[in-house]
Design a protein around this motif. Structure first.
Motif, PDB file in Angstrom:
ATOM      1  N   HIS A  60      67.906  18.053 -86.571  1.00  0.00           N
ATOM      2  CA  HIS A  60      67.569  18.462 -85.197  1.00  0.00           C
ATOM      3  C   HIS A  60      66.800  17.377 -84.437  1.00  0.00           C
ATOM      4  O   HIS A  60      66.121  17.666 -83.451  1.00  0.00           O
ATOM      5  N   GLN A  89      67.081  17.019 -80.600  1.00  0.00           N
ATOM      6  CA  GLN A  89      66.315  17.850 -79.673  1.00  0.00           C
ATOM      7  C   GLN A  89      65.030  17.182 -79.186  1.00  0.00           C
ATOM      8  O   GLN A  89      64.362  17.699 -78.292  1.00  0.00           O
ATOM      9  N   THR A 120      72.316  20.592 -82.631  1.00  0.00           N
ATOM     10  CA  THR A 120      71.189  21.053 -81.837  1.00  0.00           C
ATOM     11  C   THR A 120      71.189  22.573 -81.899  1.00  0.00           C
ATOM     12  O   THR A 120      72.242  23.203 -82.004  1.00  0.00           O
ATOM     13  N   LEU A 133      60.576  20.260 -77.960  1.00  0.00           N
ATOM     14  CA  LEU A 133      62.002  20.199 -78.267  1.00  0.00           C
ATOM     15  C   LEU A 133      62.791  20.704 -77.068  1.00  0.00           C
ATOM     16  O   LEU A 133      62.364  21.634 -76.377  1.00  0.00           O
ATOM     17  N   ARG A 134      63.955  20.105 -76.859  1.00  0.00           N
ATOM     18  CA  ARG A 134      64.853  20.563 -75.798  1.00  0.00           C
ATOM     19  C   ARG A 134      65.988  21.360 -76.421  1.00  0.00           C
ATOM     20  O   ARG A 134      66.659  20.897 -77.335  1.00  0.00           O
ATOM     21  N   PHE A 135      66.189  22.573 -75.931  1.00  0.00           N
ATOM     22  CA  PHE A 135      67.323  23.406 -76.315  1.00  0.00           C
ATOM     23  C   PHE A 135      68.351  23.300 -75.189  1.00  0.00           C
ATOM     24  O   PHE A 135      68.145  23.847 -74.101  1.00  0.00           O
TER      25      PHE A 135
END
Length: 251
Positions: free
Chosen positions: A105, A108, A137, A199-201
């Motif tokens: 991950h 992210q 991701t 974190l970017r979703f």
């Protein structure tokens, strides 16, 4: 309070306690077919999959955290990998690779569209003809961050630092940008360290638009590590990409 979850040497030392080999590593190792002569691990961290993959191919591991690379170099098999201290958004290796992957991950950590597009551009520049790029991701629709708040702390024993307990708490979430805090309690040392991270979703539609605009196209899409079909509620978005205009010549 540490500003970086991965830059603190002590936290790098215990990283593998809570990130052991799993189905995700099996998936990426499975991409390293006999036709793959070279591989690039973007965000290689402590180098667990890279060292294993180096048994089959020439591997370069790239990461921006020197503390993580110190662990990678010292691990069994680490001498077979060329480790590079660099950022996936801005690096130059003056060569191309049959396989590029970004596991754990790590993708992210690229928080903005500008960040992600920069990674895609670098990948396209460093992919060999017919080569593949794979990453995962977490699917924002599954809202994994809601489970972090109430998850029970995890414990593991470190050969040097003894019993270590990890707990995580959600700080905020807005439009897919998630901030959380990790607390590591070194029980035998009567010491604790905390580190905040973000974190970017990012949803599938946005990812497709960004990667296609940077000259990549989707070769395969999965919703789990066993190769399951992707659904709207899948926990993961697992993508395998190829340069637009190329044919997938590597098995």
């Amino acid at each position: 309070m540490s500003e970086s979850l991965y830059g603190e040497p002590l936290l790098a030392e215990v990283y593998d306690l809570f990130n052991a080999w799993g189905e995700d590593n099996d998936f990426y190792l499975g991409l390293c077919s006999p036709a793959v002569g070279s591989a690039l691990d973007l965000g290689c961290g402590t180098g667990l999959p890279a060292a294993k993959m180096a048994e089959q191919a020439e591997v370069v591991g790239l990461d921006p955290a020197s503390a993580m690379l110190d662990i990678a170099r010292a691990r069994s098999g680490g001498e077979q990998v060329a480790w590079r201290l660099a950022d996936a958004r801005d690096f130059e290796l003056s060569r191309r690779f049959d396989l590029i992957y970004c596991a754990g991950h790590a993708f992210q950590s690229f928080l903005t569209e500008t960040d992600r597009r920069a990674v895609f551009r670098q990948v396209r520049r460093h992919l060999a003809r017919g080569g593949r790029f794979a990453f995962e991701t977490r699917n924002p629709a599954a809202r994994a961050w809601l489970r972090w708040e109430n998850a029970a702390p995890r414990r593991a024993a470190h050969p040097r630092w003894g019993e270590v307990e990890l707990s995580q708490s959600l700080l905020s979430e807005r439009d897919g940008l998630v901030s959380y805090r990790s607390r590591y309690r070194f029980i035998d040392q009567d010491r604790a360290l905390e580190a905040d991270a973000r974190l970017r979703f990012c949803g599938l539609a946005a990812l497709r638009a960004e990667l296609e605009s940077e000259g990549l196209r989707v070769l395969a899409l999965h919703g789990d590590w066993r190769g399951g079909e992707w659904r709207e509620d899948s926990e993961e978005i697992i993508l395998t990409l190829i340069r637009d205009g190329d044919q997938p010549v590597l098995g």
